[in-house]
Write a protein that holds these residues in place. Structure first.
Motif, short mmCIF file in Angstrom:
data_model
loop_
_atom_site.label_atom_id
_atom_site.label_comp_id
_atom_site.label_asym_id
_atom_site.label_seq_id
_atom_site.Cartn_x
_atom_site.Cartn_y
_atom_site.Cartn_z
N THR A 1 24.85 45.20 69.37
CA THR A 1 25.60 44.87 68.29
C THR A 1 25.79 45.96 67.37
OG1 THR A 1 24.47 42.80 68.21
CG2 THR A 1 25.37 43.51 66.11
N CYS A 2 27.15 46.21 67.10
CA CYS A 2 27.51 47.33 66.27
C CYS A 2 26.55 47.51 64.84
CB CYS A 2 29.07 47.32 65.89
SG CYS A 2 29.46 48.86 64.90
N THR B 1 36.18 53.97 71.36
CA THR B 1 35.24 54.43 72.41
C THR B 1 34.81 55.91 72.16
OG1 THR B 1 35.94 52.96 74.00
CG2 THR B 1 34.44 54.64 74.51
N HIS C 1 40.13 49.03 68.34
CA HIS C 1 39.32 49.33 69.58
C HIS C 1 39.13 50.99 69.58
CE1 HIS C 1 39.15 45.64 71.61
NE2 HIS C 1 40.64 45.46 71.18
N TYR D 1 33.65 49.99 70.97
CA TYR D 1 33.45 49.10 69.61
C TYR D 1 35.03 48.44 69.49
CZ TYR D 1 29.48 52.22 68.94
OH TYR D 1 28.43 52.89 68.70
N ASN D 2 34.63 47.24 68.97
CA ASN D 2 35.98 46.66 68.33
C ASN D 2 35.88 46.35 66.87
OD1 ASN D 2 38.31 45.13 68.02
ND2 ASN D 2 37.32 43.25 68.80
N HIS D 3 34.93 46.82 66.29
CA HIS D 3 34.51 46.82 64.93
C HIS D 3 35.06 45.41 64.07
CE1 HIS D 3 32.76 50.60 64.63
NE2 HIS D 3 33.80 51.12 65.38
N ASN E 1 30.37 54.46 74.10
CA ASN E 1 30.02 53.29 73.32
C ASN E 1 31.45 52.77 73.12
OD1 ASN E 1 27.28 53.53 73.80
ND2 ASN E 1 27.31 54.74 71.83
N ASP F 1 25.38 58.74 67.64
CA ASP F 1 24.70 57.43 67.74
C ASP F 1 23.18 57.83 67.55
OD1 ASP F 1 24.15 58.31 70.14
OD2 ASP F 1 24.84 56.67 71.14
N ALA G 1 29.55 45.09 71.02
CA ALA G 1 29.59 46.30 71.60
C ALA G 1 29.19 46.60 73.05
CB ALA G 1 29.35 47.60 70.69
#
Length: 143
Positions: free
Chosen positions: A16-17, A55, A53, A46-48, A44, A98, A24
């Motif tokens: 989970t973002c 990465t 989108h 993500y679509n937020h 990683n 991250d 994610a």
């Protein structure tokens, strides 16, 4: 130089973002150059929460096959939408943003260090390979 990955070694983990709580995916694999271990990447995607989108990719370069990671260096980049471009673009960033850096990563490079590093061409070649061939990253960014 011919880059490849082994589909049997490809790993994916859902998470989970932390900033938007959207799902994610983290994917990783070894990259071989002419059949020999060359790099490891972690990506990683993500679509937020539907906001776009992107990465984030970390690439570890160095020697492989032992427990000594003293020559490892990690480069980082963000791939995603940029102003005035219909396609995603890659931008060098601080590696391991991250918080994932560990002994395997060796020295994590800042953007400035990465752009001046003699292995920058190898880094971008691995990123291109990931963007074209990773079964999670490619469809995430290019549909």
């Amino acid at each position: 130089m011919s880059l490849s990955t082994n589909a049997d070694e490809h790993q994916v983990r859902e998470f989970t973002c932390g900033c938007c709580a959207a799902p994610a995916q983290r994917t990783w694999n070894f990259v071989l150059r002419d059949g020999s271990p060359h790099a490891v990447y972690f990506a990683n995607s993500y679509n937020h929460g539907g906001q776009g989108h992107e990465t984030w990719i970390d690439v570890i370069l160095g020697s492989w096959g032992g427990e000594n990671h003293s020559d490892h260096v990690t480069f980082g980049c963000r791939v995603g939408a940029v102003e005035d471009s219909p396609a995603p673009a890659a931008t060098a960033v601080q590696a391991c943003l991250d918080g994932s850096a560990g002994p395997l990563h060796g020295r994590t490079l800042s953007r400035e260090e990465a752009l001046a590093h003699p292995w920058i061409t190898d880094f971008w070649a691995v990123v291109d390979h990931v963007l074209e061939h990773d079964p999670v990253v490619h469809p995430h960014l290019y549909g």
